[in-house]
Motif scaffolding. Sequence first.
Motif, PDB file in Angstrom:
ATOM      1  N   GLN A   1      -3.874  14.723   2.719  1.00 21.46           N
ATOM      2  CA  GLN A   1      -4.425  13.584   1.972  1.00 21.46           C
ATOM      3  C   GLN A   1      -3.600  13.266   0.731  1.00 21.46           C
ATOM      4  OE1 GLN A   1      -5.724  16.618   2.214  1.00 21.46           O
ATOM      5  NE2 GLN A   1      -7.110  17.144   0.546  1.00 21.46           N
ATOM      6  N   TYR A   2      -2.682  14.158   0.370  1.00 21.27           N
ATOM      7  CA  TYR A   2      -1.809  13.938  -0.781  1.00 21.27           C
ATOM      8  C   TYR A   2      -0.366  13.671  -0.363  1.00 21.27           C
ATOM      9  CZ  TYR A   2      -5.794  15.944  -3.257  1.00 21.27           C
ATOM     10  OH  TYR A   2      -7.060  16.191  -3.750  1.00 21.27           O
ATOM     11  N   ARG A   3      -0.165  13.275   0.877  1.00 18.63           N
ATOM     12  CA  ARG A   3       1.186  13.055   1.388  1.00 18.63           C
ATOM     13  C   ARG A   3       1.829  11.816   0.770  1.00 18.63           C
ATOM     14  NH1 ARG A   3      -2.447  11.505   5.372  1.00 18.63           N
ATOM     15  NH2 ARG A   3      -2.154   9.466   6.375  1.00 18.63           N
ATOM     16  N   SER A   4       3.141  11.782   0.869  1.00 17.54           N
ATOM     17  CA  SER A   4       3.912  10.618   0.448  1.00 17.54           C
ATOM     18  C   SER A   4       4.032   9.674   1.641  1.00 17.54           C
ATOM     19  CB  SER A   4       5.302  11.058  -0.023  1.00 17.54           C
ATOM     20  OG  SER A   4       6.137   9.938  -0.267  1.00 17.54           O
ATOM     21  N   ALA A   5       3.549   8.454   1.471  1.00 18.78           N
ATOM     22  CA  ALA A   5       3.563   7.511   2.592  1.00 18.78           C
ATOM     23  C   ALA A   5       3.578   6.078   2.089  1.00 18.78           C
ATOM     24  CB  ALA A   5       2.347   7.731   3.498  1.00 18.78           C
ATOM     25  N   VAL A   6       4.156   5.222   2.907  1.00 16.83           N
ATOM     26  CA  VAL A   6       4.122   3.777   2.683  1.00 16.83           C
ATOM     27  C   VAL A   6       3.472   3.155   3.914  1.00 16.83           C
ATOM     28  CG1 VAL A   6       5.489   1.680   2.379  1.00 16.83           C
ATOM     29  CG2 VAL A   6       6.166   3.798   1.206  1.00 16.83           C
ATOM     30  N   PHE A   7       2.565   2.234   3.680  1.00 17.07           N
ATOM     31  CA  PHE A   7       1.869   1.525   4.753  1.00 17.07           C
ATOM     32  C   PHE A   7       2.315   0.061   4.701  1.00 17.07           C
ATOM     33  CE2 PHE A   7      -0.621   5.180   3.614  1.00 17.07           C
ATOM     34  CZ  PHE A   7      -1.122   5.669   4.816  1.00 17.07           C
ATOM     35  N   PRO A   8       3.437  -0.270   5.340  1.00 16.78           N
ATOM     36  CA  PRO A   8       3.967  -1.638   5.247  1.00 16.78           C
ATOM     37  C   PRO A   8       2.953  -2.667   5.740  1.00 16.78           C
ATOM     38  CG  PRO A   8       5.579  -0.151   6.213  1.00 16.78           C
ATOM     39  CD  PRO A   8       4.290   0.594   6.183  1.00 16.78           C
TER      40      PRO A   8
ATOM     41  N   VAL B   1       0.850  -1.193   0.000  1.00 18.19           N
ATOM     42  CA  VAL B   1       0.000   0.000   0.000  1.00 18.19           C
ATOM     43  C   VAL B   1       0.880   1.235   0.000  1.00 18.19           C
ATOM     44  CG1 VAL B   1      -1.772   1.313   1.224  1.00 18.19           C
ATOM     45  CG2 VAL B   1      -1.888  -1.190   1.192  1.00 18.19           C
ATOM     46  N   PHE B   2       0.744   2.050  -1.050  1.00 23.39           N
ATOM     47  CA  PHE B   2       1.530   3.266  -1.218  1.00 23.39           C
ATOM     48  C   PHE B   2       0.598   4.462  -1.375  1.00 23.39           C
ATOM     49  CE2 PHE B   2       4.886   0.617  -3.734  1.00 23.39           C
ATOM     50  CZ  PHE B   2       5.411   0.122  -2.537  1.00 23.39           C
TER      51      PHE B   2
END
Length: 231
Positions: free
Chosen positions: A139-146, A51-52
């Motif tokens: 809501q437009y942030r850069s994130a990774v949900f491992p 999930v990215f």
Amino acid sequence: MSARNRLLSGLLVGLALLQTACSSSAAEEATVLPAPLHDQAPGTAHSQTAVFAGGCFWGVQGVFQHLKGVQNVVSGYAGGAANTAQYERVSGGDTGHAEAVQITYDPQQVSYGTLLQVFFSVAHNPTELNRQGPDTGTQYRSAVFPQTDEQRNLTQAYISQLESAHVFNAPIVTRLESTQGFYPAETYHQNFLTNHPTHPYIVINDLPKVHQLKQLFAERYNDNPVLVQTW
């Protein structure tokens, strides 16, 4: 009105010129980042998920739908509660959600490390804080949900590798966040890039990303996108 919708209302005048300028500029700036030094351990599984979040999910979904080894890519929301996972609520920027994509992939064909490489290379700009291009807000942030400890460790290691190599001119702001659930977006958001290739927002902001994928990862590019079976 969201930043994306405000942008759309002003794009129809002079669109042809903007298309040419933006597409050529994006192509010139595209570069392949180094592959991860550490990657997913070999296994026997043929289906895993990642999930990215990297700005508007239309473009991120469109990029990964063209990556060989990917089985499905769903646009949706991650980082907030189930009862606020609706576009109009998320667009307010106060739900904790990010526009995100859930990628189902075959690790025998494409590794998690390759997903990360594509994510940081062409799917978004990991140095933009709480924004991507014309869109602003958390809501437009850069994130990774491992989804696993291995994914978390690999993501942390890759970010450290990129920072040590100074591949960007600004710090990487990508967040690693705890998985609190992924919630598919509304049907009209799914396959948006493929269904609306002449939409002004897609032409200017997202088609250049798909072109970059084809240019920079030619051996991994799938001409026929893997589309969500909408409900």
